[in-house]
Scaffold this motif. Structure first.
Motif, short mmCIF file in Angstrom:
data_model
loop_
_atom_site.label_atom_id
_atom_site.label_comp_id
_atom_site.label_asym_id
_atom_site.label_seq_id
_atom_site.Cartn_x
_atom_site.Cartn_y
_atom_site.Cartn_z
N LEU A 564 0.82 -1.20 0.00
CA LEU A 564 0.00 0.00 0.00
C LEU A 564 0.86 1.26 0.00
N TYR A 682 -5.80 -3.38 3.46
CA TYR A 682 -5.46 -3.96 2.16
C TYR A 682 -6.54 -4.95 1.71
N GLU A 718 -2.99 2.25 -4.01
CA GLU A 718 -2.31 1.01 -4.40
C GLU A 718 -0.80 1.16 -4.29
N PHE A 722 0.52 -3.91 -5.77
CA PHE A 722 -0.76 -4.02 -5.09
C PHE A 722 -1.40 -5.39 -5.32
#
Length: 847
Positions: A564, A682, A718, A722
């Motif tokens: 992230l 996430y 992202e 990602f």
């Protein structure tokens, strides 16, 4: 010269290093110089099932790698023998503290010990260091032996300083001339580091907008006639231009009147911690000492230069004041960190004169100042005084050259049959230094010699270099290539290419350069050590890198994966006024149940409000601006309850080098408390993408997160990777019966399977060994393996890992050391355990 204590783990740090450090000019090694020899050189040092090596081999390697430092250390021990014998247990304990904490300041040590995690890490590192140097952390005699020389050095340096006198005004400056303590330097130190206290009324605003609005509410005019004014006109103050504030509509405030008005402002800004508005200048500092008194040392000692706390301290103590030419108060907002601040100095307490200090205070001050003088450099400078008037001669040609190169010590002799060096009345023979070094580092050099023997007698050597060990005469094409590389280096040396490192061909011969730069005796050993052994070393691992080692590690990496980028709103408190976040978890832990209930309700309201603002399109910057510019007593201000509670707010990027990933965050000093929440975000981010027909480019969390820093609300985007890498790949045969990639490249899971990892190991090992291979992995699978296994794989190719291999080889081949066999074996076993702990992750499977 700087004859410091030798770290005995030098072999762990890597022997085959090009040590191109600053060097001085030196004389040459003469071919006819005698090299002192040890008397039992031909005797076996260590016998294993398949080979052995002699004392001479150990001595030659130890001497060129570490001999000079141990010679100096050996002499220090001879010089300080009586001091070592008379060390008290308290002096030993103090040195143990220094070895662990790198400070003897009791306040610093107490601060470290209060942080249990930091304390545990330091204790583990301390114990590992002891073990790697051959000491038992649980044995008091070993602990004493570990620090006794350093403790003796510190003791004699301390005594030197306490007994040294100030130099005459025209005396020559030396490394120790300023190492003394008398009333003059103590007073100077005392006055420079102790500024007394000031008593101040200060008011903090979160923005100039907020500050101006509040001042307008109280009709205060800053910077009026170089002071402050109280507006008395009829036109609303916010509508009056600055130039229109005159004596007709503005009263210039006296100090007492201004103080009274500023108390009103303070109370408005701090409704939960108010001051009686009848408080006078004379009464404030006695009644509200906890609120008003500031100590310079407290504001500066534990803060970096340039930090808001240090800058504010300098403002209070150096800019404001009560002297005739000083300004007593701010006439405009002063920016410190995230705050706009007004300060009014009520009292400026003079520092107690040095002459009036009590005896115990002077003693404590002396100890404090002494600690500042007892640096490593100063201790070494004191020890050097023991050397100054004593004849010192090195006879061993190699050590003599190294001393000339490293310390600019010159010696004019042709060597000696048995003596390595003389120091005053001390004769130090080759046997003396060999036995001394062997006791300290012999086990380490048995690892290095074992590694050398394994590699030079391996199939890998024969395959690459044939059967010849004539490094200078072999016709093997790989050996010829090494000689050409060395020849090129020799040409470059002759042309001055290494002069920038202190190795000028006008000062050094080529042979001297080899000794000092590469720790090799001649061209043949340089080729062997620098080229041959370095290139062959990965062969030690050919049969030891196994998938079974990594199963738990790989699964842990897969299960915890995230990638992230993130920014946050951080709400924090700063009750101690140092412009930094207080430890919120400590504050909350001290709440009563009623206080906790109040906070829980407030937090729920805050969470709802932030989410509403985000839903309405506000950015983090919008929220921070609204929060900071809103007034605490404004009933229309949605943020007022949280400001009244004491929360400040800011937005910032959450960052780690390499992005926010499982590995970077779990080992982070700053963000590890956010690890589980970042993993949760996430997963939720991915789910939101999967459930949405729209393109989601950012994800706002749905809750507030509490850590020791405060309360976080996170927005994620992202990361670089990602999409979680996967080892899924269909490697079924094509119509022609051939698979797209090598056998074993296919997989059905995110986690790489055994066949895939073993294929990866084969490919990577071929690269490490400089071999070609036809094996192929799909790029997606290779990326997955790199992600979940690459860090562990790379850990194999470290000096620690290679030493594990050597130690295990010795332990598995019936080792028989000529002396101290049980001690050597125990040391190797302990070293293997420590090196595994240091070098490999916790999930590494050793079996």
């Amino acid at each position: 010269m700087n004859k410091g204590i030798v770290i005995k783990a030098s072999i762990i740090l890597g022997f085959f290093l090009v040590t191109l450090g600053l060097a001085f000019g030196c004389s040459t090694i003469k071919d006819n110089e005698t090299v002192p020899s040890i008397t039992n050189g031909d005797e076996a040092y260590l016998e294993l099932d398949e080979f052995s090596f002699t004392n001479q081999e150990v001595w030659d390697l130890m001497k060129i790698a570490d001999g000079l430092n141990y010679l100096y250390q050996y002499i220090d021990e001879l010089l300080l023998e009586d001091t070592i014998a008379n060390l008290t247990q308290d002096e030993i304990d103090q040195e143990l503290l220094y070895s662990k904490y790198k400070t003897l300041d009791p306040d610093e040590i107490a601060e470290i010990q209060a942080d249990s995690e930091r304390e545990d890490d330091l204790q583990t590192a301390f114990e590992q260091n002891l073990i790697l140097q051959g000491f038992n952390p649980d044995d008091s005699d070993d602990l004493r032996a570990f620090v006794q020389l350093n403790a003796a050095r510190r003791k004699v340096a301390k005594e030197f300083i306490l007994n040294n006198e100030a130099p005459a005004e025209d005396a020559e400056t030396t490394a120790t001339s300023e190492l003394y303590i008398n009333d003059e330097v103590l007073q100077e130190y005392y006055e420079a580091n102790n500024r007394g206290d000031v008593c101040v009324l200060d008011i903090r605003f979160t923005s100039t907008t907020e500050g101006n609005l509040v001042l307008d509410m109280f009709n205060l005019v800053p910077n009026y006639n170089t002071g402050w004014g109280l507006y008395t006109g009829d036109t609303p103050i916010e509508d009056v231009p600055k130039a229109d504030f005159t004596e007709d509509n503005t009263t210039e405030l006296t100090d007492d009147a201004l103080f009274t008005e500023l108390i009103k402002v303070y109370n408005y800004m701090n409704p939960n911690n108010t001051i009686d508005e009848a408080t006078t200048l004379d009464a404030y500092c006695d009644t509200y000492a906890d609120l008003g008194v500031r100590n310079y040392t407290d504001m500066t000692d534990d803060y970096e230069t340039g930090s808001p706390s240090v800058n504010y301290a300098r403002y209070l103590f150096d800019v404001l004041g009560l002297e005739e030419d000083d300004a007593r108060y701010s006439t405009a907002f002063q920016t410190f960190g995230d705050f706009e601040l007004l300060a009014f100095v009520v009292e400026d307490n003079d520092l107690l004169p040095y002459a009036d200090l009590a005896t115990e205070d002077v003693d404590a001050l002396t100890e404090e100042y002494l600690r500042t003088l007892l640096t490593e450099n100063n201790i070494s400078a004191v020890i050097d005084t023991y050397w100054e008037d004593v004849d010192f001669e090195i006879y061993d040609p190699t050590l003599k050259l190294q001393a000339e190169a490293n310390y600019n010590d010159t010696f004019d002799n042709n060597g000696h049959d048995t003596l390595v060096a003389t120091f005053g009345e001390f004769d130090i023979s080759a046997d003396d230094l060999f036995n001394y070094m062997n006791e300290s580092i012999g086990s380490y050099y048995s690892l290095e010699l074992t590694k050398r023997h394994i590699l030079l007698n391996s199939d890998a050597y024969t395959s690459k270099y044939g059967d010849s060990y004539d490094y200078l005469g072999s016709n093997n094409e790989n050996m010829v290539e090494h000689r050409d590389e060395l020849r090129d280096m020799k040409t470059n040396f002759s042309n001055g290419a290494f002069a920038q490192y202190g190795f000028s061909p006008e000062e050094y011969t080529w042979r001297e350069f080899i000794v000092v730069a590469f720790r090799s005796y001649n061209e043949a050993t340089t080729i062997r050590d620098v080229y041959v052994l370095n290139g062959l070393t990965p062969n030690l691992l050919v049969d030891d890198i196994k998938y079974s080692h990594a199963t738990d590690y790989i699964q842990d990496q897969v299960d915890n994966y995230f990638s992230l980028n993130a920014t946050e709103l951080l709400l924090y408190v700063d009750f101690d006024g140092d412009f930094e976040e207080d430890t919120w978890t400590d504050i909350k832990d001290n709440y009563s149940q009623a206080e906790l209930d109040t906070y829980t309700a407030l937090k729920a309201d805050l969470e709802t409000l932030i989410l509403d603002k985000i839903d309405s399109g506000d950015t983090f910057e919008d929220i921070v601006e609204a929060y900071n510019e809103g007034l605490v007593a404004d009933t229309e201000n949605e943020w007022a309850p949280f400001k009244e509670y004491g929360f400040f707010i800011k937005t910032q990027t959450i960052q780690e080098e390499g992005g926010l990933t499982y590995n970077t965050v779990k080992d982070s000093a700053n963000n590890k408390d956010l690890l589980e929440d970042l993993q949760r975000i996430y997963a939720a981010y991915h789910q939101a993408i999967d459930n949405s027909v729209d393109d989601i480019t950012e994800y706002y969390d749905d809750r507030l997160i509490e850590t020791e820093d405060g309360i976080h609300f996170i927005k994620a985007t992202e990361g670089a990777d990602f999409e979680q890498p996967t080892a899924e790949f269909d490697n079924s045969p094509n119509d022609d019966g051939n698979r797209p990639y090598s056998e074993g490249a296919g997989g059905t899971t995110v986690a790489p399977n055994q066949d895939q990892v073993e294929l990866y190991i084969e490919i990577k090992m071929a690269q490490q060994l400089g071999q070609s291979t036809d094996l192929l992995l799909p790029s997606s699978v290779n990326k997955a393996i790199e992600t979940y296994y690459g860090q562990l794989f790379n850990a194999y190719f470290s000096t620690s890992s290679y030493n594990i291999q050597s130690a295990q080889y010795i332990l598995n081949n019936n080792p028989q050391f000529a002396e101290g066999n049980a001690d050597h074996i125990a040391f190797l076993e302990n070293t293997v355990d420590v090196l595994f702990d240091i070098n490999f992750p916790d999930e590494f499977n050793r079996e």
